[in-house]
Design a protein around this motif. Structure first.
Motif, PDB file in Angstrom:
ATOM      1  N   ALA A  42      35.793  48.195  34.857  1.00  0.00           N
ATOM      2  CA  ALA A  42      36.502  48.149  36.149  1.00  0.00           C
ATOM      3  C   ALA A  42      36.363  49.484  36.884  1.00  0.00           C
ATOM      4  O   ALA A  42      36.058  49.523  38.088  1.00  0.00           O
ATOM      5  CB  ALA A  42      37.980  47.822  35.924  1.00  0.00           C
ATOM      6  N   LEU A  43      36.557  50.576  36.158  1.00  0.00           N
ATOM      7  CA  LEU A  43      36.443  51.895  36.780  1.00  0.00           C
ATOM      8  C   LEU A  43      35.004  52.159  37.217  1.00  0.00           C
ATOM      9  O   LEU A  43      34.760  52.753  38.277  1.00  0.00           O
ATOM     10  CB  LEU A  43      36.921  52.976  35.791  1.00  0.00           C
ATOM     11  CG  LEU A  43      37.090  54.382  36.343  1.00  0.00           C
ATOM     12  CD1 LEU A  43      38.044  54.417  37.539  1.00  0.00           C
ATOM     13  CD2 LEU A  43      37.602  55.339  35.265  1.00  0.00           C
ATOM     14  N   VAL A 152      39.930  52.154  46.711  1.00  0.00           N
ATOM     15  CA  VAL A 152      38.755  51.290  46.555  1.00  0.00           C
ATOM     16  C   VAL A 152      39.232  49.846  46.648  1.00  0.00           C
ATOM     17  O   VAL A 152      40.169  49.461  45.943  1.00  0.00           O
ATOM     18  CB  VAL A 152      38.064  51.514  45.190  1.00  0.00           C
ATOM     19  CG1 VAL A 152      36.905  50.543  45.006  1.00  0.00           C
ATOM     20  CG2 VAL A 152      37.583  52.948  45.064  1.00  0.00           C
ATOM     21  N   PRO A 153      38.614  49.043  47.537  1.00  0.00           N
ATOM     22  CA  PRO A 153      39.054  47.645  47.614  1.00  0.00           C
ATOM     23  C   PRO A 153      38.716  46.881  46.337  1.00  0.00           C
ATOM     24  O   PRO A 153      37.685  47.116  45.719  1.00  0.00           O
ATOM     25  CB  PRO A 153      38.275  47.092  48.819  1.00  0.00           C
ATOM     26  CG  PRO A 153      37.206  48.074  49.114  1.00  0.00           C
ATOM     27  CD  PRO A 153      37.561  49.381  48.492  1.00  0.00           C
ATOM     28  N   MET A 154      39.585  45.987  45.939  1.00  0.00           N
ATOM     29  CA  MET A 154      39.362  45.137  44.764  1.00  0.00           C
ATOM     30  C   MET A 154      38.194  44.199  45.056  1.00  0.00           C
ATOM     31  O   MET A 154      37.969  43.821  46.204  1.00  0.00           O
ATOM     32  CB  MET A 154      40.653  44.341  44.527  1.00  0.00           C
ATOM     33  CG  MET A 154      40.733  43.561  43.252  1.00  0.00           C
ATOM     34  SD  MET A 154      40.542  44.529  41.743  1.00  0.00           S
ATOM     35  CE  MET A 154      41.952  45.615  41.792  1.00  0.00           C
ATOM     36  N   ALA A 159      38.008  42.849  39.318  1.00  0.00           N
ATOM     37  CA  ALA A 159      39.133  41.982  38.945  1.00  0.00           C
ATOM     38  C   ALA A 159      38.885  41.338  37.576  1.00  0.00           C
ATOM     39  O   ALA A 159      39.791  41.287  36.729  1.00  0.00           O
ATOM     40  CB  ALA A 159      39.348  40.915  40.015  1.00  0.00           C
ATOM     41  N   ALA A 160      37.657  40.864  37.330  1.00  0.00           N
ATOM     42  CA  ALA A 160      37.359  40.216  36.051  1.00  0.00           C
ATOM     43  C   ALA A 160      37.473  41.216  34.898  1.00  0.00           C
ATOM     44  O   ALA A 160      38.012  40.899  33.824  1.00  0.00           O
ATOM     45  CB  ALA A 160      35.953  39.612  36.082  1.00  0.00           C
ATOM     46  N   ALA A 161      36.992  42.438  35.120  1.00  0.00           N
ATOM     47  CA  ALA A 161      37.057  43.460  34.068  1.00  0.00           C
ATOM     48  C   ALA A 161      38.508  43.841  33.782  1.00  0.00           C
ATOM     49  O   ALA A 161      38.919  43.949  32.616  1.00  0.00           O
ATOM     50  CB  ALA A 161      36.242  44.681  34.478  1.00  0.00           C
ATOM     51  N   ALA A 190      44.046  37.273  39.633  1.00  0.00           N
ATOM     52  CA  ALA A 190      43.663  35.862  39.565  1.00  0.00           C
ATOM     53  C   ALA A 190      43.348  35.293  40.951  1.00  0.00           C
ATOM     54  O   ALA A 190      42.768  34.216  41.069  1.00  0.00           O
ATOM     55  CB  ALA A 190      44.760  35.041  38.882  1.00  0.00           C
ATOM     56  N   GLY A 191      43.721  36.027  41.997  1.00  0.00           N
ATOM     57  CA  GLY A 191      43.389  35.610  43.360  1.00  0.00           C
ATOM     58  C   GLY A 191      41.907  35.827  43.686  1.00  0.00           C
ATOM     59  O   GLY A 191      41.425  35.355  44.710  1.00  0.00           O
TER      60      GLY A 191
END
Ligand SMILES: [Mn+2]
Length: 332
Positions: A42-43, A152-154, A159-161, A190-191
């Motif tokens: 994710a990072l 940083v925008p998601m 999101a999966a990580a 989950a969105g």
């Protein structure tokens, strides 16, 4: 028990350390897990969005079941050649669990930032920065905050990580450190376009008929003590070989024994090489796991901790553990 130092430095100054770096290496503890790899991936995604040069520098082989998170992550096998500005280590605050990488970076004057949720009793070092939050149920929870702080925008990848990281360390939202944060964060993640069921299965549905047979052997060999308040388990390399299992394949088994309500303390000794043993402690609802781990040179969380020890067999290790259990009056 050693004194616990909680980092008093505000998170903004550590965020600054990240933002100022251009070449960044990411790593996690040896014997990596779903939280370490998930928070790292994710990072990685977030730092790529900031146009940083980023690599994952592994300290040992990543178990196959986590590799789905690393598909689009560049790996660096020769960190010395890169001359990074910053090494970020996720899901541990013990540099020795990331050697020789950690040691080499420090000797090259490279800054190191630990992002973690384990008890931190380290000494300050001018090159070392820390974001350590004991109340976080996963390192992913902290990385979620770090990513927000960096503006940083998601996206779907991040999101999966993060969802993987949260799901793994909370054991599918069972262990949330008495906080609703894991649920709130998971709701936001989950969105995005992520396969929550697929992630659960990738992380946990990796049993084999052999592992089932191994479990039955372990159930029969479990040692119950002190009116079933203590349970001890041992696994030799020979047994792992017999059932075609890797070390990481059996790390989840000790948790099953904490589902016995009388069990206040469980230990699980796994032989890792001829003379080295990985020992896990669990004490659902109590802090005995940490108390014993710290006395035996390890660390971790209050109710889930561990250590690595050299020995020439299980007997000596079990005696060491029992001595500690007597000192905290769990065993007569
Ligand atoms: Mn973790």
């Amino acid at each position: 028990m050693r004194h616990i130092i909680i980092n008093a430095m505000p998170i903004d100054s550590q965020i600054d350390v990240i933002l100022k770096a251009q070449k960044i290496l990411l790593s996690t503890h040896r014997n990596s897990d779903g939280d370490g790899i998930g928070s790292l991936a994710a990072l990685y995604g977030a730092l790529k969005n900031l146009n940083k040069q980023v690599w994952f520098a592994p300290v040992d082989e990543v178990p196959k079941r986590y590799s789905y998170m690393l598909e689009n992550v560049d790996t660096c096998l020769n960190p010395d050649e890169i001359k990074p500005d910053l090494l970020i280590i996720l899901d541990t605050n013990q540099g020795e669990l990331c050697n020789p990488l950690y040691k080499n970076c420090i000797s090259q004057n490279c800054k190191v930032l630990f992002i973690d949720h384990h008890v931190d009793d380290s000494k300050p070092h001018p090159l070392v920065f820390r974001i350590v939050k004991l109340e976080a149920a996963s390192t992913g929870e902290i990385v979620f905050d770090v990513i927000k702080k960096m503006n940083v925008p998601m996206n779907d990848f991040i999101a999966a990580a993060l969802y993987s990281s949260l799901t793994f360390d909370t054991q599918a939202f069972k262990l949330v450190k008495n906080s609703s944060r894991s649920h709130f964060i998971a709701g936001e993640l989950a969105g995005y376009k992520i396969n929550t069921e697929g992630i659960q299965r990738a992380l946990f549905a990796h049993w084999t008929p052999d592992k089932m047979l191994f479990l039955s052997e372990l159930i029969h060999s479990a040692k119950y003590m002190s009116n079933n308040s203590i349970v001890g388990l041992t696994v030799s390399l020979k047994q792992l070989e017999k059932y075609k299992l890797e070390g990481d394949d059996v790390n989840d088994i000790v948790d099953m024994f904490t589902l016995i309500p009388t069990v206040k303390f469980a230990y699980f000794i796994r032989q890792a090489s001829d003379s080295e043993y990985k020992i896990s402690f669990r004490s659902a609802g109590y802090d005995y796991a940490y108390k014993v781990a710290i006395k035996l040179g390890g660390g971790g969380h209050k109710s889930s901790s561990g250590t690595w020890l050299k020995a020439d067999g299980f007997t000596m290790l079990e005696e060491k553990i029992k001595t500690e259990l007597r000192l905290i009056k769990l065993l007569d």
